[in-house]
Enzyme design. Structure first.
Site, PDB file in Angstrom:
ATOM      1  N   ASP A   6      -4.694  -0.676  -1.775  1.00  0.00           N
ATOM      2  CA  ASP A   6      -6.025  -0.479  -1.226  1.00  0.00           C
ATOM      3  C   ASP A   6      -6.844   0.168  -2.349  1.00  0.00           C
ATOM      4  O   ASP A   6      -6.381   1.137  -2.968  1.00  0.00           O
ATOM      5  CB  ASP A   6      -5.910   0.476  -0.019  1.00  0.00           C
TER       6      ASP A   6
ATOM      7  N   LYS B 206      -7.093  -4.654  -3.298  1.00  0.00           N
ATOM      8  CA  LYS B 206      -7.839  -5.211  -2.158  1.00  0.00           C
ATOM      9  C   LYS B 206      -8.852  -4.187  -1.652  1.00  0.00           C
ATOM     10  O   LYS B 206      -8.706  -2.993  -1.898  1.00  0.00           O
ATOM     11  CB  LYS B 206      -6.886  -5.631  -1.036  1.00  0.00           C
TER      12      LYS B 206
ATOM     13  N   HIS C 170     -10.588   7.129   1.364  1.00  0.00           N
ATOM     14  CA  HIS C 170      -9.188   6.990   0.926  1.00  0.00           C
ATOM     15  C   HIS C 170      -9.071   5.933  -0.162  1.00  0.00           C
ATOM     16  O   HIS C 170      -9.887   5.012  -0.241  1.00  0.00           O
ATOM     17  CB  HIS C 170      -8.296   6.607   2.117  1.00  0.00           C
TER      18      HIS C 170
ATOM     19  N   CYS D 117      -2.326  -2.767   7.676  1.00  0.00           N
ATOM     20  CA  CYS D 117      -2.228  -3.641   6.495  1.00  0.00           C
ATOM     21  C   CYS D 117      -0.942  -4.460   6.466  1.00  0.00           C
ATOM     22  O   CYS D 117      -0.947  -5.603   5.998  1.00  0.00           O
ATOM     23  CB  CYS D 117      -2.397  -2.796   5.237  1.00  0.00           C
TER      24      CYS D 117
ATOM     25  N   ASP E 212       0.786  -1.250   0.000  1.00  0.00           N
ATOM     26  CA  ASP E 212       0.000   0.000   0.000  1.00  0.00           C
ATOM     27  C   ASP E 212       0.817   1.300   0.000  1.00  0.00           C
ATOM     28  O   ASP E 212       0.504   2.229   0.764  1.00  0.00           O
ATOM     29  CB  ASP E 212      -0.955   0.017   1.206  1.00  0.00           C
TER      30      ASP E 212
ATOM     31  N   HIS F 138     -10.794   1.056  -2.949  1.00  0.00           N
ATOM     32  CA  HIS F 138     -12.172   1.004  -2.461  1.00  0.00           C
ATOM     33  C   HIS F 138     -13.184   1.683  -3.378  1.00  0.00           C
ATOM     34  O   HIS F 138     -12.906   2.757  -3.931  1.00  0.00           O
ATOM     35  CB  HIS F 138     -12.263   1.724  -1.107  1.00  0.00           C
TER      36      HIS F 138
HETATM   37 ZN   LIG Z   1      -8.669   1.071   3.181  1.00  0.00          ZN
END
Ligand SMILES: [Zn+2]
Length: 235
Positions: free
Chosen positions: A80, A139, A116, A183, A37, A82
């Site tokens: 990451d 992810k 984020h 993470c 990340d 989202h």
């Molecule tokens: Zn996140």
């Protein structure tokens, strides 16, 4: 005359090293770096900037990752990634603020974060040179589940990471990135559970909070991860 030969050889070797030609190192078959990340959302200026994750840190990660690549390590990473309606965003829970902990209807405890690493937004991209990566695993794409671990989300759905590592015969992982206490820790714990040997590069970790980062390091060590200060320990 004979006594001068070792000196001449040493000079030649030093010259080769200085010119960037690696002396033969250990065989790194089965070893891979896993960069967690390192994305704009988590570094200085990002929505969820982690302390000390500044431009110098990103340069250090870039340099270390390229060095490992040149040493023969496979390089993989996680992002990451989202959707806007992700369950971890405080903005999706009216009446709650970022960094609050809530209990979801199914009993899961969820830490709420500022929005984020939103899909396709600039802050979700990878900051390390893409050309170094065999694979960058996304992810946290399921809106209902968070995914601190690069291996699986909170609902138990696996990413493709373990399959890829198995296909490539990887047995040893060198892990670093953001954030130590979330993470990185979750990914290291899952890696150990899956049977990988794990080396964590402590100098390339950045955490959300000092107390939880220290606890995470202790937990990872207790679970069997080996800590080194920098990638140069792997020379
Ligand atoms: Zn996140």
């Amino acid at each position: 005359m004979a006594s001068r030969l070792p000196i001449v050889l040493s000079v030649v070797l030093m010259t080769l090293t200085a010119s960037g030609v690696d002396a033969a190192g250990p065989d790194r078959t089965g070893w891979a770096a896993l960069v967690i990340d390192v994305q704009p959302c988590f570094v200085t200026g990002g929505a969820l900037a982690v302390a000390g994750a500044d431009a110098a840190y990103v340069s250090d990660v870039q340099r270390a990752t390229k060095w490992l690549y040149q040493k023969g390590f496979l390089v993989l990473g996680s992002r990451d990634y989202h959707p806007e309606d992700h369950i971890s965003f405080a903005s999706n829970h009216p009446g709650h603020d970022p960094f609050e902990e809530i209990t979801l209807p199914d009993g899961r405890v969820q830490v709420l974060w500022p929005d984020h690493c939103v899909q396709t937004a600039g802050d979700s991209r990878e900051l390390v040179d893409n050309n170094l990566f065999l694979e960058l695993v996304k992810k946290g794409q399921n809106p209902m589940f968070d995914s601190y671990s690069a291996f699986r989300d909170d609902g138990g759905a696996d990413t493709e990471l373990h399959t890829i590592l198995q296909a490539k015969g990887v047995t040893h992982l060198v892990v670093y990135g953001i954030a130590t206490d979330y993470c990185v820790m979750a990914s290291v714990m899952d890696a150990l559970d899956l049977g990988y040997s794990v080396t964590v590069v402590e100098g390339l970790l950045r955490g959300v909070a000092p107390e939880t980062s220290a606890a995470a390091i202790a937990d990872m060590e207790a679970a069997g991860a080996v800590f080194v200060p920098s990638v140069k320990a792997l020379n």
